[in-house]
Motif scaffolding. Sequence first.
Motif, PDB file in Angstrom:
ATOM      1  N   TYR A 289      14.022  46.031  33.376  1.00 26.92           N
ATOM      2  CA  TYR A 289      13.479  46.523  34.645  1.00 26.92           C
ATOM      3  C   TYR A 289      14.416  47.567  35.261  1.00 26.92           C
ATOM      4  O   TYR A 289      14.937  47.403  36.359  1.00 26.92           O
ATOM      5  N   ASP A 290      14.615  48.630  34.522  1.00 27.52           N
ATOM      6  CA  ASP A 290      15.564  49.678  34.887  1.00 27.52           C
ATOM      7  C   ASP A 290      14.936  51.026  34.541  1.00 27.52           C
ATOM      8  O   ASP A 290      14.460  51.216  33.417  1.00 27.52           O
ATOM      9  N   ILE A 291      14.934  51.967  35.491  1.00 24.28           N
ATOM     10  CA  ILE A 291      14.360  53.271  35.185  1.00 24.28           C
ATOM     11  C   ILE A 291      15.128  53.976  34.070  1.00 24.28           C
ATOM     12  O   ILE A 291      14.577  54.831  33.376  1.00 24.28           O
ATOM     13  N   LEU A 292      16.388  53.604  33.865  1.00 22.84           N
ATOM     14  CA  LEU A 292      17.210  54.252  32.837  1.00 22.84           C
ATOM     15  C   LEU A 292      17.128  53.555  31.481  1.00 22.84           C
ATOM     16  O   LEU A 292      17.837  53.946  30.553  1.00 22.84           O
ATOM     17  N   ARG A 293      16.297  52.548  31.371  1.00 25.54           N
ATOM     18  CA  ARG A 293      16.212  51.784  30.115  1.00 25.54           C
ATOM     19  C   ARG A 293      16.015  52.678  28.901  1.00 25.54           C
ATOM     20  O   ARG A 293      16.685  52.508  27.871  1.00 25.54           O
ATOM     21  N   ASP A 294      15.108  53.643  28.993  1.00 30.63           N
ATOM     22  CA  ASP A 294      14.763  54.443  27.817  1.00 30.63           C
ATOM     23  C   ASP A 294      15.861  55.422  27.426  1.00 30.63           C
ATOM     24  O   ASP A 294      15.894  55.895  26.288  1.00 30.63           O
ATOM     25  N   ASN A 295      16.769  55.734  28.350  1.00 31.57           N
ATOM     26  CA  ASN A 295      17.955  56.497  27.966  1.00 31.57           C
ATOM     27  C   ASN A 295      18.717  55.758  26.874  1.00 31.57           C
ATOM     28  O   ASN A 295      19.142  56.353  25.870  1.00 31.57           O
ATOM     29  N   SER A 296      18.893  54.462  27.083  1.00 32.57           N
ATOM     30  CA  SER A 296      19.627  53.645  26.103  1.00 32.57           C
ATOM     31  C   SER A 296      18.879  53.566  24.781  1.00 32.57           C
ATOM     32  O   SER A 296      19.474  53.654  23.704  1.00 32.57           O
ATOM     33  N   LEU A 297      17.562  53.383  24.848  1.00 37.74           N
ATOM     34  CA  LEU A 297      16.771  53.250  23.616  1.00 37.74           C
ATOM     35  C   LEU A 297      16.791  54.539  22.796  1.00 37.74           C
ATOM     36  O   LEU A 297      16.908  54.498  21.560  1.00 37.74           O
ATOM     37  N   LEU A 298      16.680  55.676  23.458  1.00 31.97           N
ATOM     38  CA  LEU A 298      16.696  56.954  22.750  1.00 31.97           C
ATOM     39  C   LEU A 298      18.080  57.258  22.183  1.00 31.97           C
ATOM     40  O   LEU A 298      18.202  57.772  21.069  1.00 31.97           O
ATOM     41  N   TYR A 299      19.105  56.943  22.936  1.00 33.76           N
ATOM     42  CA  TYR A 299      20.481  57.172  22.469  1.00 33.76           C
ATOM     43  C   TYR A 299      20.800  56.270  21.284  1.00 33.76           C
ATOM     44  O   TYR A 299      21.418  56.700  20.301  1.00 33.76           O
ATOM     45  N   LYS A 300      20.366  55.038  21.370  1.00 36.44           N
ATOM     46  CA  LYS A 300      20.558  54.089  20.266  1.00 36.44           C
ATOM     47  C   LYS A 300      19.934  54.628  18.988  1.00 36.44           C
ATOM     48  O   LYS A 300      20.561  54.605  17.912  1.00 36.44           O
ATOM     49  N   LYS A 301      18.712  55.119  19.085  1.00 41.40           N
ATOM     50  CA  LYS A 301      18.033  55.647  17.900  1.00 41.40           C
ATOM     51  C   LYS A 301      18.757  56.867  17.344  1.00 41.40           C
ATOM     52  O   LYS A 301      18.917  56.997  16.128  1.00 41.40           O
ATOM     53  N   ARG A 302      19.201  57.758  18.230  1.00 40.70           N
ATOM     54  CA  ARG A 302      19.923  58.944  17.762  1.00 40.70           C
ATOM     55  C   ARG A 302      21.176  58.555  16.997  1.00 40.70           C
ATOM     56  O   ARG A 302      21.462  59.083  15.925  1.00 40.70           O
ATOM     57  N   LEU A 303      21.947  57.649  17.553  1.00 44.02           N
ATOM     58  CA  LEU A 303      23.187  57.222  16.902  1.00 44.02           C
ATOM     59  C   LEU A 303      22.899  56.582  15.550  1.00 44.02           C
ATOM     60  O   LEU A 303      23.547  56.903  14.541  1.00 44.02           O
ATOM     61  N   GLU A 304      21.917  55.682  15.531  1.00 40.35           N
ATOM     62  CA  GLU A 304      21.591  54.998  14.275  1.00 40.35           C
ATOM     63  C   GLU A 304      21.088  55.983  13.220  1.00 40.35           C
ATOM     64  O   GLU A 304      21.465  55.884  12.043  1.00 40.35           O
ATOM     65  N   ASP A 305      20.248  56.925  13.628  1.00 39.81           N
ATOM     66  CA  ASP A 305      19.720  57.915  12.683  1.00 39.81           C
ATOM     67  C   ASP A 305      20.833  58.769  12.089  1.00 39.81           C
ATOM     68  O   ASP A 305      20.708  59.274  10.962  1.00 39.81           O
ATOM     69  N   LEU A 306      21.918  58.943  12.848  1.00 37.99           N
ATOM     70  CA  LEU A 306      23.029  59.780  12.393  1.00 37.99           C
ATOM     71  C   LEU A 306      24.153  58.962  11.766  1.00 37.99           C
ATOM     72  O   LEU A 306      25.225  59.498  11.470  1.00 37.99           O
TER      73      LEU A 306
ATOM     74  N   ASN B  67       9.741  57.992  20.036  1.00 37.59           N
ATOM     75  CA  ASN B  67      10.975  57.384  19.523  1.00 37.59           C
ATOM     76  C   ASN B  67      11.271  56.035  20.164  1.00 37.59           C
ATOM     77  O   ASN B  67      12.220  55.352  19.775  1.00 37.59           O
ATOM     78  N   ILE B  68      10.481  55.661  21.156  1.00 34.82           N
ATOM     79  CA  ILE B  68      10.672  54.396  21.863  1.00 34.82           C
ATOM     80  C   ILE B  68       9.723  53.354  21.278  1.00 34.82           C
ATOM     81  O   ILE B  68       8.522  53.618  21.166  1.00 34.82           O
ATOM     82  N   PRO B  69      10.224  52.193  20.887  1.00 33.73           N
ATOM     83  CA  PRO B  69       9.343  51.158  20.316  1.00 33.73           C
ATOM     84  C   PRO B  69       8.165  50.831  21.223  1.00 33.73           C
ATOM     85  O   PRO B  69       8.277  50.827  22.451  1.00 33.73           O
ATOM     86  N   GLU B  70       7.028  50.543  20.605  1.00 35.09           N
ATOM     87  CA  GLU B  70       5.791  50.313  21.345  1.00 35.09           C
ATOM     88  C   GLU B  70       5.878  49.142  22.305  1.00 35.09           C
ATOM     89  O   GLU B  70       5.210  49.123  23.336  1.00 35.09           O
ATOM     90  N   ARG B  71       6.690  48.157  21.988  1.00 33.28           N
ATOM     91  CA  ARG B  71       6.755  46.977  22.855  1.00 33.28           C
ATOM     92  C   ARG B  71       7.286  47.313  24.249  1.00 33.28           C
ATOM     93  O   ARG B  71       7.057  46.572  25.204  1.00 33.28           O
ATOM     94  N   PHE B  72       7.972  48.444  24.365  1.00 34.02           N
ATOM     95  CA  PHE B  72       8.488  48.840  25.672  1.00 34.02           C
ATOM     96  C   PHE B  72       7.478  49.662  26.470  1.00 34.02           C
ATOM     97  O   PHE B  72       7.781  50.121  27.569  1.00 34.02           O
TER      98      PHE B  72
END
Length: 406
Positions: free
Chosen positions: A345-362, A288-293
């Motif tokens: 450069y944040d270990i929590l970066r992918d939390n935001s990316l996954l949450y963003k996708k969930r919200l948009e999908d819904l 669910n995380i874009p490949e560029r990341f």
Amino acid sequence: MAVLLALLGAPCLLFLGVGLWVICSCFFTADIPVGIGHPVKLRVLHCALQLFVAWGMILEKLRICSMPQFVHFVHDLPPFIKDPDVVVTDLLFGTIPVKLYQPRRTSRSLRPGILLFHGGGAIVGSFKIYHTICCRLCKESDSVVLIVGYRLAPQHRFPVPIRDCFAAATHFLKSLDMYGVDPARVVVCGDSAGGGVAAAACQKFMDRSDLPKIRAQLLIYPTLQVLDYQLPSFQQNKNVPLITLDFAFLCMSYYLDVSPQWKNAILKGAHMPAHVWERYRKWLDPENIPERFKKRGYRPVARAPLNEAAYLESDLLLDLLNSPMLAEDEVVSRFPEACIVSCEYDILRDNSLLYKKRLEDLGVPVTWHHMEDGFHGALNTLGMGCLQVPCATRILRVMVQFIKGL
């Protein structure tokens, strides 16, 4: 005289020794990526934080105070700097201290209200650290800002801090008219752990018919799940300051009372049975995380076999108050509009990316800003003079523009 000199010299040698050890450790273990625009500033900030943590650990071993208490004490040493354009009021909501920021100039109309939960892993963070942020956000967005001084771990572990936040939020939402806040424009806001609280608040208050509806959620590199530590950003940024993977786990162990002995099991995914991973795979899947990341390096790792003892000790990781991103679709689909800021450069970066996708999908509207040169905690350099990084100003600008657009 020799004895006196020895007594005086020993603390000095200890101080110098700890300082040298911390500096050497920071230089050899910290990863400062070339993409960060001001690496020297980040290295200085990291060394300072690690020095405070090291001394805190020493004091904790001596049973003088806990490490978070010492770090909190040091953070609170600088004095408040008054802003002539902002009126600051100290209040108590029951026993919970809050600080209210209001623009000094009068307004004929009601203003947006920002309910801010500070970060710090639920173990550090204070009014003083966020004073400049609150002042700037208040006057530049022409909003009323309320920051909550919730109790911190390890003296007050889960769920005490988050209950404090919810209690203060309830009091604020019932008193909007007293502060000149538009009930149709109340925003929950937070960074890091505070971002997770803000997301959890959206769920907590969505069915409260006796309170105004939360208009939006403003999340700055938020902690939205504490279950999966094998996402790409955890691999890529595990040694990048200001929050390394080791420090993140330390915060979690203080807050949730998880024994450090389960660290390896949790990081390898052995703390949950296969059916749990399967249940949440659709939301936590790295696909669910874009490949560029993933270009900076990502290697899928098979989860280790279940460690039953670790599973029994880590059930709180599944609590939706700690992992609001794991709520069911019918719940998340009712969340308010979101503005999310992530840092590369944040270990929590992918939390935001996954949450963003969930919200948009819904079907939930999302405004997303990614700081290519950002790191966790960048916003807190605001007002630090020569240590302030440009990324902090850009994050604040995003926050202000989003509030003004509501």
